[in-house]
Design an enzyme around this catalytic site. Structure first.
Site, PDB file in Angstrom:
ATOM      1  CD  GLN A 159       3.301  32.494 -44.178  1.00  0.00           C
ATOM      2  OE1 GLN A 159       3.099  33.644 -44.438  1.00  0.00           O
ATOM      3  NE2 GLN A 159       4.225  31.924 -43.778  1.00  0.00           N
ATOM      4  CG  HIS A 161      18.004  34.375 -51.825  1.00  0.00           C
ATOM      5  ND1 HIS A 161      16.868  33.652 -52.722  1.00  0.00           N
ATOM      6  CD2 HIS A 161      17.214  34.520 -50.551  1.00  0.00           C
ATOM      7  CE1 HIS A 161      15.808  33.434 -51.966  1.00  0.00           C
ATOM      8  NE2 HIS A 161      15.800  33.964 -50.745  1.00  0.00           N
ATOM      9  CG  ASP A 196      13.373  30.784 -48.603  1.00  0.00           C
ATOM     10  OD1 ASP A 196      14.499  31.089 -47.966  1.00  0.00           O
ATOM     11  OD2 ASP A 196      12.606  31.888 -49.112  1.00  0.00           O
ATOM     12  CG  ASP A 214      10.092  32.181 -40.964  1.00  0.00           C
ATOM     13  OD1 ASP A 214       9.251  32.127 -41.038  1.00  0.00           O
ATOM     14  OD2 ASP A 214      10.738  32.840 -41.991  1.00  0.00           O
ATOM     15  CB  ALA A 219      10.918  39.741 -37.136  1.00  0.00           C
ATOM     16  CG  ASP A 227      14.737  36.660 -47.355  1.00  0.00           C
ATOM     17  OD1 ASP A 227      14.266  37.495 -48.117  1.00  0.00           O
ATOM     18  OD2 ASP A 227      14.931  35.646 -47.488  1.00  0.00           O
TER      19      ASP A 227
END
Length: 558
Positions: A247, A277, A301, A321, A393, A410
């Site tokens: 990305q 969050h 992040d 991630d 994931a 998330d």
């Protein structure tokens, strides 16, 4: 320069034609990939633009094969000129489209026109080479097999190079210049090999060298041009911009806030990310007062991790991630380190690739005892061991069978088919196996107001998978009304969960959430979750969620 007295040997001519076909086959396929991926990035329409642009270019190739029938005269010269023109247009294609994207909505028209033009020229290449090669082949059958075989081999090489080399080392703009350079170099080599057959060698050499210089200049300046165009798209100055194999990441910084974008879509703003969050992490963690082992899916992040590490009962966090670029950014960019409170500090990541597992070294994270009765207590207590897994994931839940007290999901919105699979019945059924019988799970589920059908479909999918799912919501100014689901698998009812939430009186430090506010987030206005439409659950074989999401944000919920 005098023309050679004799033509080159037939074997040399044939070798050059064969090698040219391999390189052209590779370039042709990668041109399709570059333009289709660029269209996908700019328009944000999942695989739709990829499919359409590849289809447009294949159609144009058919047109090109017809157009070449009217090409007559010196075929060697026509072939060389075609390569130079293709190299110029193809080389500058991504940069032209991206710069127009920054200033006018007409970029879509230009994108399709360029795709058509490149497709026509690619479609002319093979028939022209077949016509040239027919003098050096035994028969039409041999001629066709030689040229087409090399084209298909080149296509495979192009696909492998694009996936494993070009995407990992170059931006899309630079990839297009590399392709243009390849086409022009093919023309330059052919210019000298076929010189005997050329009537206008000097003119062709001049055109080729000027084109070569233009492409090299474009490659050198592409980063500056891309930064100029990208900055036009954002209100605040860009402080970080990088395209990873997965990305495009952009970080902007204004006077009061920083904003993080993926493929041009806002992921969070520092002005209000804590609302999102805290709502994502606190419900499952406060209900699991003794939770020790936490799984975070997404969250590269480090902001969800920041909230998890506030709970002193937590001893281990596994964070999954796919993109190491996000974690690297969150671990090294000063503004993000300040924002996530250095939640990745001391975590040294060994990257083994997206299809494997990259496990960070076990570290001990410490914090002050927020439950202490002594206001001046400065003791540091161990909080967690943090492990980082760089893996998809979906692959993680299919590979690992560890059990967790809480699972925090998330992940980005289901705006693509690839992301929609992470909201599927199949995914949740596997994920349940990673949740302890008394554990809790939470996930973001888009907006219950702006994308009601999407929100309801996620809830139905969770319940179909065997989880009990309780929706909750809050206003996040950067995104508007936003929603989450709290899930569990044991025998507690929704009423009992609400009672537990009402009984909570103590929290770790927060910027927004309070014990009294949290229970109210589970109350929805009248009719917000009502719809006359039959909502289906999402599965990998029937990805209805992607369609719901596209329609909700384009037209609003039905």
């Amino acid at each position: 320069m005098k023309k050679p007295a004799q033509p080159p040997p037939a074997s040399i001519i044939k070798l050059v034609l064969v090698l040219s076909m391999i390189f052209m086959g590779a370039c042709g396929l990668v041109y399709e990939y570059v333009l289709s991926v660029l269209g996908n990035y700019l328009m944000g329409t999942s695989y739709e633009e990829i499919f359409i642009i590849i289809g447009v270019m294949m159609f144009a190739m058919g047109i090109g094969s017809l157009v070449q029938r009217i090409v007559a005269g010196n075929l060697f010269e026509k072939f060389l000129l075609l390569e130079v023109l293709l190299g110029l247009l193809g080389g500058f294609s991504a940069t032209i489209v991206y710069m127009l994207f920054a200033v006018t909505p007409a970029y879509k028209v230009i994108l399709y026109c360029i795709a058509l033009s490149i497709g026509v020229m690619i479609g002319m290449e093979i028939p022209l080479l077949i016509r040239i090669n027919q003098e050096y082949s035994e028969s039409l059958r041999v001629n066709l097999s030689e040229i087409l075989c090399m084209d298909y081999i080149g296509s495979l090489i192009g696909a492998l190079l694009f996936t494993y080399v070009l995407l990992t080392h170059f931006t899309l703009a630079k990839i297009s210049f590399v392709l243009g350079l390849t086409n022009i170099l093919i023309g330059l080599v052919s210019l000298f090999v076929f010189r005997y057959f050329l009537d206008r060698f000097g003119l062709l050499l001049l055109v080729t060298l000027v084109s070569l210089g233009s492409i090299c200049f474009g490659f050198y300046k592409s980063a500056d041009w891309s930064r100029w165009a990208e900055q036009k798209y954002y209100n605040d100055p860009i402080v970080f911009s990088e395209t990873t194999p997965y990305q495009h990441l952009t970080l902007t910084k204004g006077r009061r806030e920083i904003n993080f974008f993926i493929n041009g879509h806002l992921q969070f703003s520092s002005s209000d990310e804590y609302i999102y969050h805290e709502l994502l992490v606190f419900p499952p963690l406060v209900l699991s007062a003794t939770a020790e082992k936490i799984l975070i899916l997404g969250g590269g992040d480090g902001l969800a991790l920041r909230e998890v590490l506030k709970f002193p009962s937590v001893r281990r966090v596994d964070l999954v991630d796919l993109d190491p670029g996000v974690i690297a950014l969150a671990s090294h960019q000063p503004d993000l380190i300040h924002l996530n409170q250095a939640s990745f500090s001391d975590a040294r990541v060994r990257i083994h690739g997206s299809t494997g597992v990259s496990l960070g070294e076990t570290i001990e994270v410490v914090t002050r005892n927020w439950r202490s009765e002594f206001a001046l207590d400065s003791r540091l207590e161990p909080v967690a061991e943090v492990n980082l897994y760089l893996i998809d994931a979906d692959l993680f839940v299919r590979t690992f069978d560890d059990l967790y007290d809480c699972i925090i999901i998330d992940l980005p919105d289901p705006s693509t088919l690839e992301l929609a699979k992470l909201y599927s019945f199949d995914f949740y059924r596997l994920l349940i196996n990673n949740l302890k019988p008394e554990g809790f799970l939470s996930l973001q589920a888009t907006s219950p107001f702006y994308s009601k059908n999407t929100f309801l479909s996620i809830g139905k999918t969770l319940r179909e998978a065997g989880l009990k799912a309780l929706p909750y919501h809050e206003n996040v100014p950067s995104f508007g009304e936003w929603g989450w689901y709290l899930c569990w698998r044991h025998d507690l009812t929704a009423a009992q969960i609400r009672k537990k939430l009402d009984s909570i009186t103590d929290f770790p430090t927060t910027q927004f959430l309070t014990p009294r506010l949290l229970p109210t987030c589970f109350i929805f206005p009248k009719n917000m979750l009502q719809t006359e439409k039959e909502i289906n659950f999402n599965s990998k074989m029937n990805p209805v969620l992607w369609a719901y999401y596209r329609n909700d944000w384009k037209y609003g919920p039905d």
